[in-house]
Design a protein around this motif. Structure first.
Motif, PDB file in Angstrom:
ATOM      1  N   ASP A   1       2.100  48.111  24.039  1.00 26.11           N
ATOM      2  CA  ASP A   1       1.615  46.744  24.203  1.00 26.11           C
ATOM      3  C   ASP A   1       0.098  46.702  24.057  1.00 26.11           C
ATOM      4  O   ASP A   1      -0.621  47.421  24.754  1.00 26.11           O
TER       5      ASP A   1
ATOM      6  N   VAL B   1      -2.798  43.902  24.260  1.00 29.92           N
ATOM      7  CA  VAL B   1      -3.006  42.510  24.661  1.00 29.92           C
ATOM      8  C   VAL B   1      -4.185  41.906  23.893  1.00 29.92           C
ATOM      9  O   VAL B   1      -5.229  42.547  23.742  1.00 29.92           O
TER      10      VAL B   1
ATOM     11  N   SER C   1       0.496  41.223  21.834  1.00 29.13           N
ATOM     12  CA  SER C   1       0.838  40.297  22.912  1.00 29.13           C
ATOM     13  C   SER C   1      -0.341  39.386  23.196  1.00 29.13           C
ATOM     14  O   SER C   1      -1.468  39.657  22.778  1.00 29.13           O
TER      15      SER C   1
ATOM     16  N   PHE D   1       5.078  38.978  24.496  1.00 29.80           N
ATOM     17  CA  PHE D   1       4.825  40.179  23.687  1.00 29.80           C
ATOM     18  C   PHE D   1       5.850  40.391  22.587  1.00 29.80           C
ATOM     19  O   PHE D   1       6.983  39.927  22.671  1.00 29.80           O
TER      20      PHE D   1
ATOM     21  N   ASP E   1       6.345  43.842  20.809  1.00 31.39           N
ATOM     22  CA  ASP E   1       5.869  45.225  20.814  1.00 31.39           C
ATOM     23  C   ASP E   1       6.781  46.136  20.002  1.00 31.39           C
ATOM     24  O   ASP E   1       8.009  46.013  20.073  1.00 31.39           O
TER      25      ASP E   1
END
Lengths: 213, 213, 213
Positions: free
Chosen positions: C66, C68, C79, C105, C107
């Protein structure tokens, strides 16, 4: 000499693969020891996807307490608005009926209805208001326990029409002591003060209990 | 004199605790009435965590209708954007592919594909767009019924790759008439007009049905 | 001549409707061939709502990654923050403990811990931080597979106290190859770099497997 008697259907093959159920037998007629005719009513409760619940395998009652952040109560607040429709904001519930407001919460769980009782766990998750013409919400959250009685979590999801005296949501799973469990939680609003505080009574009824050997 | 025949395995102990299944028997050889040898193929379908579904225990088809708030259609809108990424807003879907937009909805359910048919319930919950390179979403919602045919709710969750003709999500639980149920819902987009209106056909197939006695 | 031996309880009627279990028999006393007394201990594992899991019916290990969105990494980000409390924003996690931040998200899933390994699927959904006094989150997402090994999706929900070395969430359903499945996923944080990148190891253990015939 009973009029009817039940025997078990313990399995089957072909079209009756894995079937189980009950056969009710009635003596339809008989002539001495020479002839008899039986009537057999077979009721199959097919294995694995039709279940009959007599009673919960576990029941518990808890309370949890939610204090929504309103711009001035950060210290006491246990929840906060994190999403709102275009006509709303994150310190006052949107009007009408809070529709579209999404709240993340970290609420204490107690065994009685007193906010100041020692918490035995946390109710953590989210709810949002999803009805335009009345107050109604949808919940996705967990009960998290780490005490002498319970270790583990219960996961919940479902529709909460909060103007009803009681309403049911689903227990969709659990971990630790609640490994793989499923059931129903009956919610009732035990108290509320405007949009700032509410207290829910949660009657958890588990109908599917698992044990990890 | 059949070449093979099936009998039931109705239970077991020790290493075969609670096992159930089917044993297929073949007469491998025989010598008159004096000797015979059987070949036994045992297939155990272990109780409780391996299930075989032949057909749904209940099937239903519904439609629901979503009209997203766009800043000008408050009266007709049945849903509203309540969360968006930093590059988005709450009256227009973010670009590209609506990624990050979160919508709360309160949609009518109908039995046919006509938005103006009498609703038989509400689809209430949320969805959000969760793929950067195409349109795809994730749903968490309930069907809420309170009519003569159905009372109760169905709870859904799952991945909805909406560019596919059909896609499956999970029925994770239910209440009332749908107590403890589980299954699959097959979704298809029946119609859409830009980002303002869409209509989903929902084919609910329940494979685990429960009855509370 | 065993001290105890087990036989199956294969069904019942009336108060013992559909019961199944084990009866342990002990010869309590006997006098030659004339008299014997048996002690029978019956343990019923009632059909359909008490389950005993010996081992998962399927196990798998995956990693997902992930990244961000922080206002500057749109291209690499997988995400984005889409909701935040009033004191937060959508490019920096809110302080303290990210409480109230909600992230959508998309991913990549890999078989090993290398972000650049060929993805075998996508982890798509949301999480939000739901504890005021430490880092903890709640997850609602799917693993989506469309490769030669797996086709279908796994749906997850649950509490993720991410400061713990391992934590369990629920597998609440699945589609395709994972039709109707349930189980547990054990998460561990395999790596993280500030709030920008984290990698989770996911050990999926399915205890309820289904086959659609």
């Amino acid at each position: 000499m009973n009029k009817t008697r039940d025997i078990s259907v313990i399995g089957g093959t072909g079209d009756f693969f894995m079937a189980r159920g009950i056969a009710t037998i009635m003596t339809d007629s008989f002539e001495g020891d020479v002839y008899f005719r039986l009537r057999v009513d077979i009721k199959l409760y097919e294995c694995c996807y039709t279940h009959r619940a007599h009673a919960p395998c576990k029941e518990m009652v808890f309370f949890f307490h939610d204090i929504v952040y309103n711009g001035e109560n950060y210290k006491n607040a246990t929840s906060a608005i994190v999403g709102a429709p275009d006509w709303g904001n994150r310190t006052i519930m949107s009007s009408p009926n809070n529709f579209g407001d999404m709240i993340v919460f970290d609420d204490p769980i107690t065994l009685d209805n007193n906010l100041h009782s020692p918490p035995i766990g946390r109710a953590q998750g989210m709810y949002f208001y999803d009805q335009k013409d009345t107050f109604s919400s949808w919940l996705g959250f967990s009960f998290v326990f780490n005490n002498t009685d319970y270790k583990g979590s219960l996961n919940f999801a479902g529709h909460d029409p909060l103007m009803n005296k009681t309403r049911d949501i689903s227990v969709i799973g659990g971990t630790g002591d609640f490994f793989m469990t499923r059931g129903i939680a009956t919610l009732s609003t035990d108290a509320f003060e405007g949009s700032v505080y509410f207290r829910l009574r949660v009657h958890v009824k588990l109908y599917e209990c698992w044990k990890l050997l």
